[in-house]
Design an enzyme around this catalytic site. Structure first.
Site, PDB file in Angstrom:
ATOM      1  N   LYS A  86       0.826  -1.193   0.000  1.00 32.14           N
ATOM      2  CA  LYS A  86       0.000   0.000   0.000  1.00 32.14           C
ATOM      3  C   LYS A  86       0.871   1.258   0.000  1.00 32.14           C
ATOM      4  O   LYS A  86       2.022   1.236   0.441  1.00 32.14           O
ATOM      5  CB  LYS A  86      -0.930   0.011   1.232  1.00 32.14           C
ATOM      6  CG  LYS A  86      -1.893  -1.178   1.280  1.00 32.14           C
ATOM      7  CD  LYS A  86      -2.932  -1.094   0.160  1.00 32.14           C
ATOM      8  CE  LYS A  86      -3.935  -2.244   0.204  1.00 32.14           C
ATOM      9  NZ  LYS A  86      -3.447  -3.486  -0.364  1.00 32.14           N
ATOM     10  N   ASP A  87       0.285   2.354  -0.474  1.00 36.41           N
ATOM     11  CA  ASP A  87       1.006   3.605  -0.618  1.00 36.41           C
ATOM     12  C   ASP A  87       1.360   4.216   0.740  1.00 36.41           C
ATOM     13  O   ASP A  87       0.683   3.981   1.742  1.00 36.41           O
ATOM     14  CB  ASP A  87       0.161   4.620  -1.396  1.00 36.41           C
ATOM     15  CG  ASP A  87      -0.110   4.163  -2.819  1.00 36.41           C
ATOM     16  OD1 ASP A  87      -0.781   3.133  -2.974  1.00 36.41           O
ATOM     17  OD2 ASP A  87       0.354   4.821  -3.756  1.00 36.41           O
TER      18      ASP A  87
END
Length: 422
Positions: A86-87
């Site tokens: 995930k970012d």
């Protein structure tokens, strides 16, 4: 197809937009809350040695978050698994697996900007792709006000018809887009060049202190001095430097000191870059994403893969129109289960230019201790995007399958420089 004019996108193989409308500009991630992603989990067995936790975090780089959790639990990084990365500049909810970790131990962790909630047990560790998809809520701010609602609606309609399924910017490093270049060097067994790039490469968004330390290392190769000069938060650089300080000249060992899953991401990023290059070449030839060509491969919803021939191309078109199959490209690895079609030929031509072979992936498998067999990937991404316009801002809500990138959707709306998206 409309060509991109942004040098970084061109370098990363993201060279075309599918949308015919002018971009709405704007900026993504003014705050982490402008990029919200929620993982859609698989069904868990509720038996077995793996504790499944729902992890929500804000502004945490994925690998650093996993490292912090295992450090606090005092367990090996081999005992943590996840279904998707995930970012960092985002608010993300995902699921992780912890081997032989009591639920109470996970629940009692107190880490800033992170909540960990045990929700189930499972017979298996979570691995990349073990999810149903991701739900996104993205806000683009300060967009071009002229015809904003009209342009937003028209772009949304074109995305529903299909856009190039590029690997997004974060696949290559949002502020330090070198992961594919690291993979390139590892595949060529250029371990010193890889370390020099990761530690000594300067990037414009870093502080003067960090850039000076990187330049000094690039000029001197002095690992001990670089350890003193680089700040503590550059933990991966420091892992390499610590290894080099203890084993001068052993650049392979310095790379292998990295977390195994991060090291494997370097090689898979090169595979992703090959895919982007091949997809852009197809776009350059103005071949519609939903129009199969002879030699290309179709993946059906049951997982079966067929090759398009002169004899079956009409049938293939009908299957595609009915949503029964999709055009896929095979990202090269140490195996090749299909005869190369136009997409694969482009990738192999680039590999030959780079002096990288299928044997290179077999050698990397031994070095990284991860299989690089290659994989099929759809060339087209299509999703229904719900939009809301308020003042000069636009909110996007949509769901994507595993391995698809929300920034690939956002760039079609924005058509802005990549630095506006990180």
């Amino acid at each position: 197809m409309k060509p991109s004019t942004h040098p970084l996108e061109i370098d990363l193989g993201m060279r075309y937009y599918a949308t015919s409308q002018p971009g709405i500009g704007g900026r993504l991630r003014t705050t982490p809350e402008d990029f919200v992603v929620e993982e859609l989990p698989i069904t868990f067995t509720n038996t077995g040695p793996y504790t499944i936790c729902k992890l929500t975090k804000r502004s945490w780089e994925h690998q650093h978050a996993m490292h912090e959790i295992t450090n606090r639990l005092r367990i090996s990084q081999k005992r943590i698994g996840w279904a998707g990365t995930k970012d960092k500049n985002a608010v993300t909810t995902q699921y992780i697996s912890l081997y032989n970790v009591p639920a109470e131990a996970a629940a009692n962790l107190n880490i800033k900007d992170m909540t960990i909630e045990p929700v189930a047990t499972h017979q298996f560790s979570l691995g990349l792709g073990n999810l149903l998809g991701n739900r996104f809520k993205i806000t683009l701010r300060d967009c071009e006000p002229n015809d904003l609602a009209k342009n937003t609606a028209e772009i949304s309609g074109e995305i529903a018809a299909g856009i190039p399924n590029y690997y997004g910017l974060q696949r290559f490093g949002a502020l330090k887009p070198v992961t594919h270049k690291m993979g390139y060097h590892i595949l060529r067994k250029e371990f010193k060049e890889a370390v020099d790039l990761y530690v000594g490469g300067c990037f414009p968004y870093e502080s003067e202190q960090v850039q000076t330390a990187r330049k000094n290392f690039a000029e001197t190769g002095d690992a001990k001095t670089a350890l003193y000069e680089l700040p503590p938060w550059l933990s991966y650089e420091r892992i390499m430097l610590d290894s080099l300080a203890k084993n001068p000249g052993d650049y392979g060992a310095a790379l292998q000191a990295m977390p195994p899953k991060l090291l494997s991401m370097f090689v898979s990023a090169y595979q992703s870059w090959l895919f982007n290059i091949a997809l852009s070449k197809r776009c350059e030839e103005n071949a519609p994403l939903n129009e199969p060509r002879v030699g290309e491969h179709l993946e059906f919803t049951n997982g079966r893969v067929d090759t398009v021939t002169e004899k079956n191309i009409a049938t293939a078109r009908q299957h595609m129109k009915r949503g029964r199959c999709f055009i896929v490209g095979w990202m090269p690895g140490k195996t090749l289960p299909v005869a190369p079609g136009p997409l694969e030929e482009t990738m192999f031509a680039q590999m030959e230019k780079d002096n990288i072979s299928m044997q290179s992936f077999a050698d990397a498998t031994e070095f990284v201790k991860t299989n690089f067999d290659g994989a099929h990937r759809r060339i087209s991404l299509a999703t229904e995007v719900e939009t809301a316009v308020f003042e000069n801002n636009v909110q996007l809500n949509f769901v994507l399958p595993p391995g698809h990138y929300a920034t690939t959707v956002a760039r079609e709306f924005m058509q802005a420089a990549p630095e506006k998206m990180v």
